[in-house]
Design a protein around this motif. Structure first.
Motif, PDB file in Angstrom:
ATOM      1  N   TRP A   1      -5.299  13.311 -19.380  1.00 25.89           N
ATOM      2  CA  TRP A   1      -5.289  14.647 -18.783  1.00 25.89           C
ATOM      3  C   TRP A   1      -4.069  15.422 -19.249  1.00 25.89           C
ATOM      4  O   TRP A   1      -2.964  14.888 -19.262  1.00 25.89           O
ATOM      5  N   PRO A   2      -4.259  16.681 -19.627  1.00 26.09           N
ATOM      6  CA  PRO A   2      -3.103  17.491 -20.046  1.00 26.09           C
ATOM      7  C   PRO A   2      -2.241  17.849 -18.837  1.00 26.09           C
ATOM      8  O   PRO A   2      -2.681  17.768 -17.694  1.00 26.09           O
ATOM      9  N   GLU A   3      -1.020  18.226 -19.123  1.00 25.52           N
ATOM     10  CA  GLU A   3      -0.125  18.693 -18.066  1.00 25.52           C
ATOM     11  C   GLU A   3      -0.703  19.977 -17.464  1.00 25.52           C
ATOM     12  O   GLU A   3      -1.299  20.779 -18.178  1.00 25.52           O
ATOM     13  N   PRO A   4      -0.531  20.171 -16.169  1.00 20.73           N
ATOM     14  CA  PRO A   4      -1.032  21.401 -15.538  1.00 20.73           C
ATOM     15  C   PRO A   4      -0.416  22.641 -16.188  1.00 20.73           C
ATOM     16  O   PRO A   4       0.730  22.625 -16.634  1.00 20.73           O
TER      17      PRO A   4
ATOM     18  N   ASP B   1      -0.759  27.314 -16.368  1.00 16.83           N
ATOM     19  CA  ASP B   1      -1.174  28.526 -15.655  1.00 16.83           C
ATOM     20  C   ASP B   1      -2.685  28.715 -15.759  1.00 16.83           C
ATOM     21  O   ASP B   1      -3.311  29.261 -14.859  1.00 16.83           O
ATOM     22  N   LEU B   2      -3.269  28.257 -16.868  1.00 13.32           N
ATOM     23  CA  LEU B   2      -4.713  28.367 -17.054  1.00 13.32           C
ATOM     24  C   LEU B   2      -5.451  27.543 -15.998  1.00 13.32           C
ATOM     25  O   LEU B   2      -6.492  27.961 -15.499  1.00 13.32           O
ATOM     26  N   ASP B   3      -4.899  26.391 -15.618  1.00 15.09           N
ATOM     27  CA  ASP B   3      -5.514  25.560 -14.575  1.00 15.09           C
ATOM     28  C   ASP B   3      -5.593  26.317 -13.253  1.00 15.09           C
ATOM     29  O   ASP B   3      -6.592  26.231 -12.541  1.00 15.09           O
ATOM     30  N   ALA B   4      -4.532  27.034 -12.924  1.00 15.35           N
ATOM     31  CA  ALA B   4      -4.525  27.801 -11.674  1.00 15.35           C
ATOM     32  C   ALA B   4      -5.606  28.882 -11.712  1.00 15.35           C
ATOM     33  O   ALA B   4      -6.316  29.092 -10.730  1.00 15.35           O
ATOM     34  N   LEU B   5      -5.753  29.541 -12.850  1.00 14.67           N
ATOM     35  CA  LEU B   5      -6.790  30.554 -12.999  1.00 14.67           C
ATOM     36  C   LEU B   5      -8.173  29.921 -12.915  1.00 14.67           C
ATOM     37  O   LEU B   5      -9.074  30.445 -12.251  1.00 14.67           O
ATOM     38  N   ASP B   6      -8.351  28.768 -13.569  1.00 11.58           N
ATOM     39  CA  ASP B   6      -9.631  28.057 -13.508  1.00 11.58           C
ATOM     40  C   ASP B   6      -9.981  27.691 -12.072  1.00 11.58           C
ATOM     41  O   ASP B   6     -11.116  27.886 -11.628  1.00 11.58           O
ATOM     42  N   THR B   7      -9.020  27.165 -11.343  1.00 13.42           N
ATOM     43  CA  THR B   7      -9.248  26.782  -9.949  1.00 13.42           C
ATOM     44  C   THR B   7      -9.643  28.000  -9.128  1.00 13.42           C
ATOM     45  O   THR B   7     -10.576  27.948  -8.325  1.00 13.42           O
TER      46      THR B   7
END
Length: 170
Positions: free
Chosen positions: A85-88, A90-96
């Protein structure tokens, strides 16, 4: 004949699909020396059922390499590839915020254009839409009821779809 490298992938989550949350703790005998109390919810019949599917199974879980150390031996499976798994970001927050599971992008990248099925208990319509838009090959995102884990119906659905992707395989 399709070589093993060209078999469709099966991304496997552990908590929910293989270790159901609704199982009674005494459902299966706890393995000797098991450090994780949830391992008594792991049904050993999953190993042969997974091995019988026409696919390349891949751990897609936060268990990481522990899935090979703890789970694979209990299931009678060889070590399986593990999605890192990649490091979290800002894109992850947008995806969530948009309803996309945090694993979705990484699994599509890892699949690298190969057909894949993904068995997880947290899949949504947003994940299906994103995969359809961003993955060039067929994909089945199969939501597993976390109270029961993988059932015979789940294996039938996965098996039928996987056989369609590589009909010359058993």
């Amino acid at each position: 004949m399709t070589s093993p490298a060209r078999r469709p992938l099966l991304f496997l989550d552990v908590d929910g699909p293989l270790i159901p949350f609704g199982a009674t703790p005494a459902r299966h005998p706890a393995p000797a020396g098991a450090g994780n109390p949830l391992l008594n919810r792991l049904a050993p019949h999953h190993g042969p059922r997974l091995a019988a599917l026409a696919c390349e199974p891949v751990w897609a879980t936060t268990w990481g390499d522990d899935a090979n150390d703890c789970l694979a031996p209990l299931l009678g499976l060889p070590p399986l590839p593990v999605v890192p798994w990649p490091e979290p970001s800002d894109l992850d927050a947008l995806d969530t915020w948009n309803g996309l599971h945090w694993k979705t992008r990484a699994l599509v990248t890892w699949a690298a254009g190969r057909p894949f099925a993904w068995a997880d208990d947290e899949l949504t319509a947003a994940d299906r839409t994103w995969v359809t838009t961003h993955h060039p090959a067929p994909a089945l995102l199969h939501r597993v009821d976390p109270r029961h884990g993988l059932t015979g119906d789940d294996y039938a659905t996965l098996g039928a779809w996987l056989r369609q992707q590589a009909p010359e395989l058993p």
